[in-house]
Design a protein around this motif. Structure first.
Motif, short mmCIF file in Angstrom:
data_model
loop_
_atom_site.label_atom_id
_atom_site.label_comp_id
_atom_site.label_asym_id
_atom_site.label_seq_id
_atom_site.Cartn_x
_atom_site.Cartn_y
_atom_site.Cartn_z
N GLY A 140 0.85 6.06 -4.24
CA GLY A 140 0.21 5.95 -5.54
C GLY A 140 -0.87 5.22 -5.76
O GLY A 140 -1.95 5.41 -6.50
N THR A 141 -0.88 4.11 -4.94
CA THR A 141 -2.04 3.18 -5.19
C THR A 141 -3.40 3.88 -4.30
O THR A 141 -4.59 3.57 -4.85
CB THR A 141 -1.78 1.72 -4.32
N ILE A 142 -3.28 4.42 -3.43
CA ILE A 142 -4.10 5.28 -2.72
C ILE A 142 -4.84 6.40 -3.47
O ILE A 142 -6.10 6.45 -3.81
CB ILE A 142 -3.70 5.97 -1.30
N GLU A 157 1.05 6.53 -17.25
CA GLU A 157 1.25 5.09 -17.40
C GLU A 157 2.02 4.67 -18.66
O GLU A 157 2.57 3.58 -18.87
CB GLU A 157 -0.27 4.47 -17.36
N TYR A 181 -4.56 6.21 -7.11
CA TYR A 181 -5.19 5.34 -7.92
C TYR A 181 -6.87 5.12 -7.51
O TYR A 181 -7.72 5.17 -8.39
CB TYR A 181 -4.60 4.30 -8.41
N VAL A 182 -6.78 4.36 -6.41
CA VAL A 182 -8.12 3.93 -6.13
C VAL A 182 -9.22 5.15 -5.77
O VAL A 182 -10.19 4.94 -6.12
CB VAL A 182 -8.08 3.17 -4.53
N SER A 183 -8.67 6.20 -5.17
CA SER A 183 -9.41 7.17 -4.98
C SER A 183 -9.92 7.75 -6.50
O SER A 183 -11.23 8.58 -6.48
CB SER A 183 -8.81 8.59 -4.32
N LEU A 234 0.92 -1.08 -0.12
CA LEU A 234 -0.10 -0.12 0.23
C LEU A 234 0.85 1.09 -0.17
O LEU A 234 1.55 1.58 0.98
CB LEU A 234 -0.95 -0.22 1.16
N THR A 235 0.78 2.08 -1.05
CA THR A 235 1.47 3.15 -1.27
C THR A 235 0.74 4.23 -1.51
O THR A 235 -0.50 3.92 -1.71
CB THR A 235 2.70 3.03 -2.22
#
Length: 96
Positions: free
Chosen positions: A5-7, A91, A9-11, A2-3
């Motif tokens: 960046g992933t937070i 990306e 992306y999810v938001s 969990l970084t």
């Protein structure tokens, strides 16, 4: 892992999901439309007398979610286009 960046992306995906919900096709069918009477035009289900009204405190979770979805669809439309373009270019170039 969990970084940040992933937070992000999810938001971004959750905000995109709220932004693309169709009020006519999906939200009205389950009773989550912000329009009370479709023949009368747009009539907000809340009192617009000012920022200090007390009805918002008594509003339930459903009314608050309807207001949140409506606000995201209205306010975040243009910024989401820019954010999505930035993420797509990131990306494509870096392949993250």
């Amino acid at each position: 892992m969990l970084t940040i960046g992933t937070i992000l992306y999810v938001s971004l995906l959750l905000i995109n999901a709220m932004a693309v919900l169709s009020e006519d096709r999906f939200l009205a069918r389950i009773g989550w439309s912000s329009v009370q009477n479709p023949n009368a035009g747009f009539q907000p289900p809340y009192d617009q007398s000012g920022y200090g009204f007390t009805q918002q405190q008594d509003a339930g979770v459903k009314v608050r979610l309807i207001t949140l979805i409506s606000a995201v669809r209205t306010l975040m439309r243009i910024p989401l286009i820019g954010l999505n373009l930035v993420i797509i270019v990131y990306e494509l170039i870096l392949g993250g």
